[in-house]
Design a protein around this motif. Structure first.
Motif, PDB file in Angstrom:
ATOM      1  N   TYR A   6       1.392   9.968   7.067  1.00 22.95           N
ATOM      2  CA  TYR A   6       1.875   9.906   8.447  1.00 22.95           C
ATOM      3  C   TYR A   6       2.905  11.010   8.654  1.00 22.95           C
ATOM      4  O   TYR A   6       3.789  11.211   7.816  1.00 22.95           O
ATOM      5  N   ALA A   7       2.801  11.721   9.769  1.00 23.72           N
ATOM      6  CA  ALA A   7       3.733  12.804  10.085  1.00 23.72           C
ATOM      7  C   ALA A   7       5.013  12.215  10.658  1.00 23.72           C
ATOM      8  O   ALA A   7       5.245  12.241  11.866  1.00 23.72           O
ATOM      9  N   GLU A   8       5.810  11.625   9.791  1.00 23.61           N
ATOM     10  CA  GLU A   8       7.055  10.996  10.201  1.00 23.61           C
ATOM     11  C   GLU A   8       8.189  11.572   9.365  1.00 23.61           C
ATOM     12  O   GLU A   8       7.959  12.214   8.352  1.00 23.61           O
ATOM     13  N   VAL A   9       9.403  11.318   9.799  1.00 19.88           N
ATOM     14  CA  VAL A   9      10.566  11.674   9.002  1.00 19.88           C
ATOM     15  C   VAL A   9      11.314  10.383   8.709  1.00 19.88           C
ATOM     16  O   VAL A   9      11.728   9.703   9.651  1.00 19.88           O
ATOM     17  N   PRO A  10      11.510  10.003   7.439  1.00 22.45           N
ATOM     18  CA  PRO A  10      10.905  10.657   6.264  1.00 22.45           C
ATOM     19  C   PRO A  10       9.394  10.424   6.219  1.00 22.45           C
ATOM     20  O   PRO A  10       8.902   9.484   6.831  1.00 22.45           O
ATOM     21  N   PRO A  11       8.678  11.316   5.514  1.00 19.59           N
ATOM     22  CA  PRO A  11       7.214  11.166   5.462  1.00 19.59           C
ATOM     23  C   PRO A  11       6.811   9.825   4.844  1.00 19.59           C
ATOM     24  O   PRO A  11       7.512   9.295   3.994  1.00 19.59           O
ATOM     25  N   ARG A  12       5.696   9.296   5.318  1.00 19.59           N
ATOM     26  CA  ARG A  12       5.221   8.007   4.833  1.00 19.59           C
ATOM     27  C   ARG A  12       3.774   8.179   4.407  1.00 19.59           C
ATOM     28  O   ARG A  12       2.977   8.802   5.110  1.00 19.59           O
ATOM     29  N   ASN A  21       0.792  -1.232   0.000  1.00 18.63           N
ATOM     30  CA  ASN A  21       0.000   0.000   0.000  1.00 18.63           C
ATOM     31  C   ASN A  21       0.825   1.283   0.000  1.00 18.63           C
ATOM     32  O   ASN A  21       0.278   2.367   0.131  1.00 18.63           O
ATOM     33  N   ARG A  22       2.156   1.159  -0.162  1.00 20.01           N
ATOM     34  CA  ARG A  22       2.993   2.353  -0.219  1.00 20.01           C
ATOM     35  C   ARG A  22       3.442   2.602  -1.652  1.00 20.01           C
ATOM     36  O   ARG A  22       3.795   1.651  -2.362  1.00 20.01           O
ATOM     37  N   PRO A  23       3.419   3.867  -2.083  1.00 20.00           N
ATOM     38  CA  PRO A  23       3.710   4.177  -3.488  1.00 20.00           C
ATOM     39  C   PRO A  23       5.022   3.577  -4.002  1.00 20.00           C
ATOM     40  O   PRO A  23       5.056   3.031  -5.109  1.00 20.00           O
TER      41      PRO A  23
END
Length: 105
Positions: free
Chosen positions: A69-75, A34-36
């Protein structure tokens, strides 16, 4: 074909079935890819631009939900909406018809 603000179900089916990549992308998402980036790596010949256009169109249709998702790196992940679950059952029915046609030929 827009009806007021809504897209007709027929136009959605026409786009998804007519798009070379949509069904394959939806199949992967249903399998948990489900991730690009993972989708791009799973389909030979699919560019990130075309994939983005395709995903955005299915989000606009309400078939997919984009979750950032507000993560680093963005997800970013995509998942089927409740409507999308119902929509893909149409695609399953078409695939089943194709299997029947192939079995009789």
């Amino acid at each position: 074909e827009k009806q007021g603000n809504a897209t007709s179900a027929a136009a959605m089916v026409e786009y998804v079935v007519g798009c070379k990549w949509s069904i394959r992308i939806l199949t992967l998402i249903r399998q948990g890819v489900n991730r690009p980036g993972a989708i791009t790596r799973s389909i030979d010949g699919l560019t990130t631009k075309v994939q983005g256009d395709c995903l955005n169109k299915m989000v606009d249709f309400g078939i997919l939900e984009r979750i950032a998702y507000a993560e680093v790196p963005p997800r970013v992940e995509y998942k089927l909406t409740d409507f999308g679950q119902r929509f893909v059952s149409i695609l399953d029915a078409v695939a089943e018809l194709q299997r029947e046609i192939d079995a009789t030929n």
